[in-house]
Design a protein around this motif. Structure first.
Motif, PDB file in Angstrom:
ATOM      1  N   CYS A  32       0.826  -1.207   0.000  1.00  0.00           N
ATOM      2  CA  CYS A  32       0.000   0.000   0.000  1.00  0.00           C
ATOM      3  C   CYS A  32       0.862   1.259   0.000  1.00  0.00           C
ATOM      4  CB  CYS A  32      -0.953  -0.019   1.193  1.00  0.00           C
ATOM      5  SG  CYS A  32      -0.108  -0.035   2.774  1.00  0.00           S
ATOM      6  N   GLY A  33       2.177   1.084  -0.098  1.00  0.00           N
ATOM      7  CA  GLY A  33       3.050   2.244  -0.247  1.00  0.00           C
ATOM      8  C   GLY A  33       3.260   3.059   1.009  1.00  0.00           C
ATOM      9  N   ALA A  34       3.105   2.418   2.170  1.00  0.00           N
ATOM     10  CA  ALA A  34       3.278   3.161   3.420  1.00  0.00           C
ATOM     11  C   ALA A  34       4.743   3.504   3.670  1.00  0.00           C
ATOM     12  CB  ALA A  34       2.715   2.354   4.595  1.00  0.00           C
ATOM     13  N   GLN A  51       6.994   1.917   5.388  1.00  0.00           N
ATOM     14  CA  GLN A  51       7.527   1.550   6.710  1.00  0.00           C
ATOM     15  C   GLN A  51       8.788   0.695   6.559  1.00  0.00           C
ATOM     16  OE1 GLN A  51       5.753   2.634   9.692  1.00  0.00           O
ATOM     17  NE2 GLN A  51       4.814   3.841   8.073  1.00  0.00           N
ATOM     18  N   GLN A  94      11.084   2.674  -2.599  1.00  0.00           N
ATOM     19  CA  GLN A  94       9.736   2.867  -3.129  1.00  0.00           C
ATOM     20  C   GLN A  94       9.816   3.491  -4.509  1.00  0.00           C
ATOM     21  OE1 GLN A  94       8.510   5.086   0.592  1.00  0.00           O
ATOM     22  NE2 GLN A  94       6.514   4.291  -0.021  1.00  0.00           N
ATOM     23  N   ARG A  95       8.870   3.093  -5.393  1.00  0.00           N
ATOM     24  CA  ARG A  95       8.782   3.753  -6.694  1.00  0.00           C
ATOM     25  C   ARG A  95       8.418   5.218  -6.485  1.00  0.00           C
ATOM     26  NH1 ARG A  95       5.496  -1.023  -9.480  1.00  0.00           N
ATOM     27  NH2 ARG A  95       3.672   0.210  -8.956  1.00  0.00           N
ATOM     28  N   ASP A 124       4.327   6.129  -7.191  1.00  0.00           N
ATOM     29  CA  ASP A 124       3.203   5.695  -6.358  1.00  0.00           C
ATOM     30  C   ASP A 124       3.625   5.087  -5.022  1.00  0.00           C
ATOM     31  OD1 ASP A 124       4.284   3.371  -7.236  1.00  0.00           O
ATOM     32  OD2 ASP A 124       2.525   2.652  -8.321  1.00  0.00           O
ATOM     33  N   GLY A 125       4.921   5.038  -4.761  1.00  0.00           N
ATOM     34  CA  GLY A 125       5.370   4.562  -3.459  1.00  0.00           C
ATOM     35  C   GLY A 125       5.376   3.054  -3.279  1.00  0.00           C
ATOM     36  N   CYS A 140       5.066  -3.966   8.337  1.00  0.00           N
ATOM     37  CA  CYS A 140       4.356  -3.744   7.060  1.00  0.00           C
ATOM     38  C   CYS A 140       2.842  -3.815   7.276  1.00  0.00           C
ATOM     39  CB  CYS A 140       4.772  -4.789   6.029  1.00  0.00           C
ATOM     40  SG  CYS A 140       3.794  -4.637   4.503  1.00  0.00           S
ATOM     41  N   PRO A 141       2.123  -2.718   7.014  1.00  0.00           N
ATOM     42  CA  PRO A 141       0.677  -2.731   7.272  1.00  0.00           C
ATOM     43  C   PRO A 141      -0.094  -3.653   6.328  1.00  0.00           C
ATOM     44  CG  PRO A 141       1.342  -0.644   6.278  1.00  0.00           C
ATOM     45  CD  PRO A 141       2.600  -1.410   6.542  1.00  0.00           C
ATOM     46  N   ALA A 142       0.495  -3.994   5.182  1.00  0.00           N
ATOM     47  CA  ALA A 142      -0.229  -4.800   4.191  1.00  0.00           C
ATOM     48  C   ALA A 142       0.249  -6.252   4.180  1.00  0.00           C
ATOM     49  CB  ALA A 142      -0.047  -4.186   2.807  1.00  0.00           C
ATOM     50  N   LEU A 143       1.179  -6.607   5.065  1.00  0.00           N
ATOM     51  CA  LEU A 143       1.744  -7.962   5.108  1.00  0.00           C
ATOM     52  C   LEU A 143       2.246  -8.369   3.722  1.00  0.00           C
ATOM     53  CD1 LEU A 143      -1.054  -9.675   7.287  1.00  0.00           C
ATOM     54  CD2 LEU A 143       0.915  -8.351   8.069  1.00  0.00           C
TER      55      LEU A 143
END
Lengths: 297, 64
Positions: free
Chosen positions: B11-13, B15, B26-27, B30-31, B55-58
């Motif tokens: 999700c591009g956070a 972390q 990160q890109r 869009d991260g 990582c919030p999105a695992l």
């Protein structure tokens, strides 16, 4: 003591009961009125959105605006109702105006500075929402995204201090051997020198780990820089820090409106930043917030 | 250790980049996560494990 009557003894306790979505005051037993909090909520919405619906979202915060964007992306007719003049008002009027334009540009009907006064149905299903302006909106699906309430009813009479969540100290400790984590924890933040309760995704991970470490004796104060993100249409919105009511906002725009960084200052100190398609640059600003915080902590 | 990322979950956070900048980036646009080092040296192992935890999105895993 559990509902079943069983008693469980503990040497250490972590309370992480979270929050419950605040229901619409006007909520009735009508079908088609949703909140979004649990996996079951998400499944119910997904199945409702399998066919074209007139969607009315109540609440123009992070959840409400993101849901509106997603529903619009699925081809629904969407009306977004917010009781302030700008959506995402905690991020200041400049971001609020940009988000409002973004939604309008994508075909969402915005009704700002108004609230829901009545919800009516036909044959047991929601059909119409009346606003405080007197306007009547047709809707097949209503999503209430008007905040949440800490789940603390069960602690009445426990001796813990329950005041906008469960109050705990800088170490997430509420009482001897009792620690609190996540959305329900109202903790003292040593860096910002204020109490806060954070309902963001990352806090569940970070504070859960911090509370567990401190229960095991680590004695480390929990000083996070709050982080929240929202993906809406082609915009990645990210925010680090806090956005107090007396904060002063300033926006730096790349010029064409596709990227910007908005800073929030309090007493000449950078306390929060909001990125609009600016992921990498925002991480640099986060570092500044961290440094400012520890200068005064 | 072999690091695996799932760009569809990401999700591009960012972390992961904060805890292990030698392994993740990160890109710009869009991260979304990019892997700088799929087989990091042992001194990076703990940072990578920390990235998995935060990582919030695992979206990160390792094979060891």
């Amino acid at each position: 003591m559990l509902h079943s009557g069983e008693d469980i003894e503990f040497d250490g306790l972590i309370i992480a009961t979270g929050v419950k979505p605040r229901p619409l005051k006007e909520q009735s037993n009508l079908q088609g009125i949703h909140t979004l909090r649990t996996l079951d909520d998400a499944r119910a919405l997904k199945s409702a959105l399998a066919q074209k619906q007139r969607v009315l979202v109540v609440g123009a915060g992070v959840l409400g605006t993101e849901f509106a964007a997603t529903a619009r992306g699925l081809g629904m007719d969407v009306t977004l109702v917010g009781n302030h003049h700008y959506p995402l008002r905690q991020f200041g009027y400049q971001i609020g105006a940009k988000i409002a334009d973004l939604h309008r540009g994508n075909g969402v009907e915005l009704r700002l500075g108004t609230s829901v006064s009545v919800v009516l149905g036909a044959s047991g299903k929601v059909s119409t929402v009346g606003l405080s302006t007197g306007e009547i909106c047709s809707a097949d699906l209503v999503v209430a995204a008007i905040g949440s309430v800490p789940a603390t009813d069960w602690l009445e009479g426990s001796g813990l201090t329950v005041r906008d969540g469960i109050e705990c100290d800088a170490f997430c400790q509420a009482a001897p051997d009792i620690f609190v984590a996540g959305d329900v924890a109202n903790f003292w933040h040593q860096g910002y020198r204020r109490r806060m309760r954070i309902e963001h995704r990352m806090n569940a991970t970070e504070q859960g780990a911090a509370a567990a470490r401190n229960l095991l004796g680590a004695a480390q104060p929990f000083c996070p820089i709050p982080f929240v993100w929202s993906d809406q249409y082609n915009v990645k919105l990210q925010a680090y820090g806090v956005f107090p009511a007396d904060g002063v906002f300033s926006m730096e725009d790349a010029g064409d409106g596709t990227k910007s960084i908005t800073s929030c200052w309090q007493n000449d100190r950078l306390v929060g930043v909001i990125g609009w398609n600016s992921v990498k640059e925002l991480r640099v600003r986060r570092q500044v917030i961290a440094e400012e915080m520890f200068l005064t902590a | 250790m072999r690091v695996l990322i799932d760009q569809n979950k990401c999700c591009g956070a960012g972390q992961c980049v904060m805890v292990a900048p030698a392994v993740f980036d990160q890109r710009d646009e869009d991260g979304i996560v990019i892997l700088l080092d799929a087989e990091p040296p042992p001194e990076q192992f703990e940072s990578v494990r920390q990235a998995i935890r935060v990582c919030p999105a695992l979206a990160i895993a390792v094979e060891e």
